[in-house]
Design an enzyme around this catalytic site. Structure first.
Site, PDB file in Angstrom:
ATOM      1  CE1 TYR A  66      -3.623   2.422   0.196  1.00 11.11           C
ATOM      2  CE2 TYR A  66      -3.028   2.873   2.479  1.00 11.11           C
ATOM      3  CZ  TYR A  66      -3.777   3.171   1.357  1.00 11.11           C
ATOM      4  OH  TYR A  66      -4.697   4.192   1.390  1.00 11.11           O
ATOM      5  CE1 TYR A 110      -2.802   0.294   5.760  1.00  8.77           C
ATOM      6  CE2 TYR A 110      -0.432   0.676   5.781  1.00  8.77           C
ATOM      7  CZ  TYR A 110      -1.519  -0.146   5.534  1.00  8.77           C
ATOM      8  OH  TYR A 110      -1.309  -1.423   5.058  1.00  8.77           O
TER       9      TYR A 110
HETATM   10  P1  NAI Z   1      -8.380  -9.455   3.902  1.00 11.64           P
HETATM   11  O1  NAI Z   1      -9.015  -9.317   5.239  1.00 11.64           O
HETATM   12  O2  NAI Z   1      -9.154 -10.114   2.822  1.00 11.64           O
HETATM   13  O3  NAI Z   1      -6.990 -10.218   3.984  1.00 11.64           O
HETATM   14  C1  NAI Z   1      -6.126 -10.228   5.078  1.00 11.64           C
HETATM   15  C2  NAI Z   1      -5.988 -11.676   5.490  1.00 11.64           C
HETATM   16  O4  NAI Z   1      -4.880 -11.836   6.370  1.00 11.64           O
HETATM   17  C3  NAI Z   1      -7.209 -12.222   6.239  1.00 11.64           C
HETATM   18  O5  NAI Z   1      -7.701 -13.353   5.565  1.00 11.64           O
HETATM   19  C4  NAI Z   1      -6.633 -12.612   7.598  1.00 11.64           C
HETATM   20  O6  NAI Z   1      -7.269 -13.739   8.127  1.00 11.64           O
HETATM   21  C5  NAI Z   1      -5.197 -12.898   7.225  1.00 11.64           C
HETATM   22  N1  NAI Z   1      -4.243 -12.909   8.337  1.00 11.64           N
HETATM   23  C6  NAI Z   1      -4.055 -11.974   9.294  1.00 11.64           C
HETATM   24  N2  NAI Z   1      -3.069 -12.355  10.136  1.00 11.64           N
HETATM   25  C7  NAI Z   1      -2.610 -13.560   9.689  1.00 11.64           C
HETATM   26  C8  NAI Z   1      -1.621 -14.473  10.127  1.00 11.64           C
HETATM   27  N3  NAI Z   1      -0.874 -14.222  11.216  1.00 11.64           N
HETATM   28  N4  NAI Z   1      -1.421 -15.619   9.429  1.00 11.64           N
HETATM   29  C9  NAI Z   1      -2.168 -15.890   8.330  1.00 11.64           C
HETATM   30  N5  NAI Z   1      -3.133 -15.062   7.865  1.00 11.64           N
HETATM   31  C10 NAI Z   1      -3.350 -13.909   8.544  1.00 11.64           C
HETATM   32  O7  NAI Z   1      -7.960  -7.969   3.494  1.00 11.64           O
HETATM   33  P2  NAI Z   1      -7.218  -7.352   2.232  1.00 11.64           P
HETATM   34  O8  NAI Z   1      -7.406  -5.890   2.381  1.00 11.64           O
HETATM   35  O9  NAI Z   1      -7.632  -7.998   0.984  1.00 11.64           O
HETATM   36  O10 NAI Z   1      -5.677  -7.651   2.516  1.00 11.64           O
HETATM   37  C11 NAI Z   1      -4.837  -8.411   1.675  1.00 11.64           C
HETATM   38  C12 NAI Z   1      -3.546  -7.648   1.421  1.00 11.64           C
HETATM   39  O11 NAI Z   1      -3.833  -6.498   0.626  1.00 11.64           O
HETATM   40  C13 NAI Z   1      -2.850  -7.137   2.682  1.00 11.64           C
HETATM   41  O12 NAI Z   1      -1.461  -7.266   2.544  1.00 11.64           O
HETATM   42  C14 NAI Z   1      -3.239  -5.671   2.668  1.00 11.64           C
HETATM   43  O13 NAI Z   1      -2.333  -4.867   3.405  1.00 11.64           O
HETATM   44  C15 NAI Z   1      -3.176  -5.386   1.187  1.00 11.64           C
HETATM   45  N6  NAI Z   1      -3.798  -4.138   0.738  1.00 11.64           N
HETATM   46  C16 NAI Z   1      -5.118  -3.879   1.008  1.00 11.64           C
HETATM   47  C17 NAI Z   1      -5.697  -2.692   0.598  1.00 11.64           C
HETATM   48  C18 NAI Z   1      -7.150  -2.407   0.874  1.00 11.64           C
HETATM   49  O14 NAI Z   1      -7.585  -1.267   0.695  1.00 11.64           O
HETATM   50  N7  NAI Z   1      -7.934  -3.373   1.285  1.00 11.64           N
HETATM   51  C19 NAI Z   1      -4.913  -1.665  -0.135  1.00 11.64           C
HETATM   52  C20 NAI Z   1      -3.556  -2.060  -0.406  1.00 11.64           C
HETATM   53  C21 NAI Z   1      -3.023  -3.240   0.041  1.00 11.64           C
END
Ligand code: NAI
Length: 286
Positions: free
Chosen positions: A172, A182
């Site tokens: 991000y 953030y």
């Molecule tokens: P999401 O909630 O779908 O995905 C995050 C996942 O990480 C969840 O499934 C959660 O269970 C898992 N998780 C957390 N701690 C964990 C651990 N210790 N071991 C294994 N799994 C773990 O949310 P999102 O937003 O799709 O996130 C996916 C990636 O995208 C992340 O790296 C996030 O920082 C990145 N991202 C998200 C943005 C947004 O606006 N949603 C923007 C830019 C990047």
């Protein structure tokens, strides 16, 4: 032979991990996912009960198949690292072999190798606190779950990623520009992830012929993003200010991930690819 992908960080159908799985499945890949242990039961039972069937639909009308769901907690590398209170926690007791090394051992045993590794996970317990108010514990926890988790996954998976394979993570823009809100060291964690992408591209490229890239994604209303609290504001800000004035869909990020992990991107490694409607290129709000 079709490609096989392992996607770490899928626990529902709202996030980037799910969308990447769909784009890879649409391109013919076999899909394995790693799901955070505390979220495993609800994810698996929702899958079984057909709750995701609508969002499993691919453009040709077929449903994405997930060949296997592995429980995973990417903050632990092997069983010796797991503290007693986590071991005995009832949300963890029902699952086994969920540290990074054990998951990779299981994938190796089940399938032998993979072609594509996706890291789509992040966690920062103090993300709602400004950096100036973040504790050492919160900062290190953010780095452990959001940055080192990737180093560890790639380190353990690299020996079983077929030559010519690819690895992708999600970052991000708060890593390089000020995004108030953030917090908790999450901006620092993303800066580490991006720097590590370059170093790992060199090391994994030389040693394993594996490419390493990261996607700097625009805002998406995922479960993780809702927990931060400012996601609606970021989506509005983007549609007001970005060159492309449309809401970013998770599918657009999924498609970029499919491109980066395909032979079409065979000379691309060590890069941060923006998939954000161009917002990163703006100097001022308009
Ligand atoms: P999401 O909630 O779908 O995905 C995050 C996942 O990480 C969840 O499934 C959660 O269970 C898992 N998780 C957390 N701690 C964990 C651990 N210790 N071991 C294994 N799994 C773990 O949310 P999102 O937003 O799709 O996130 C996916 C990636 O995208 C992340 O790296 C996030 O920082 C990145 N991202 C998200 C943005 C947004 O606006 N949603 C923007 C830019 C990047």
């Amino acid at each position: 032979r079709g490609k096989r992908a392992f996607i770490a960080g899928v626990a529902d159908d709202h996030g980037y991990g799910w969308a990447i799985a769909k784009s890879l499945a649409a391109a013919g890949a076999e899909i394995l996912v790693g799901t955070w242990v505390p979220a495993l039961n609800i994810f698996e039972s929702s899958l079984r009960r057909g709750k995701f069937d609508e969002s499993r639909k691919l453009s040709d009308g077929s449903l994405m198949e997930i060949t296997k769901v592995y429980p995973l907690d990417a903050v632990y590398d092997n069983p010796e690292d797991v503290p007693e209170d986590v071991k005995s926690n009832k949300r963890y007791l029902g699952s086994s072999n969920w540290t990074v090394k054990e998951v990779v051992d299981s994938v190796k045993q089940d399938f032998g190798s993979i072609d594509i590794l996706v890291h789509s996970l992040a966690n920062g317990p103090e993300v709602t606190k400004p950096l100036l108010e973040t504790s050492r514990y919160g900062y290190l926890a953010a780095i452990s779950a959001s940055s080192y988790s990737y180093v560890s996954l790639l380190k353990h998976f690299a020996p079983i990623i077929n030559p010519g394979g690819a690895s992708i993570s999600l970052t991000y823009i708060a890593s390089e520009r000020i995004i108030p809100g953030y917090g908790g060291g999450m901006s620092s964690a993303k800066a580490a992830l991006e720097s590590d992408t370059r170093v790992l591209a060199f090391e994994a490229g030389r040693k394993h012929n594996v490419r390493v890239n990261t996607i700097s994604a625009g805002p998406l209303r995922s479960r993780a993003a809702k927990a931060i609290g400012f996601i609606d504001m970021m989506i509005d800000y983007s549609s007001e200010n970005a060159p492309l004035q449309k809401e970013l869909s998770a599918e657009e990020v999924g498609n970029a991930a499919a491109f980066l992990s395909s032979p079409l991107a065979s000379a691309i490694t060590g890069t941060v690819l923006y998939v954000d409607n161009g917002l990163n290129a703006m100097g001022v709000g308009v």
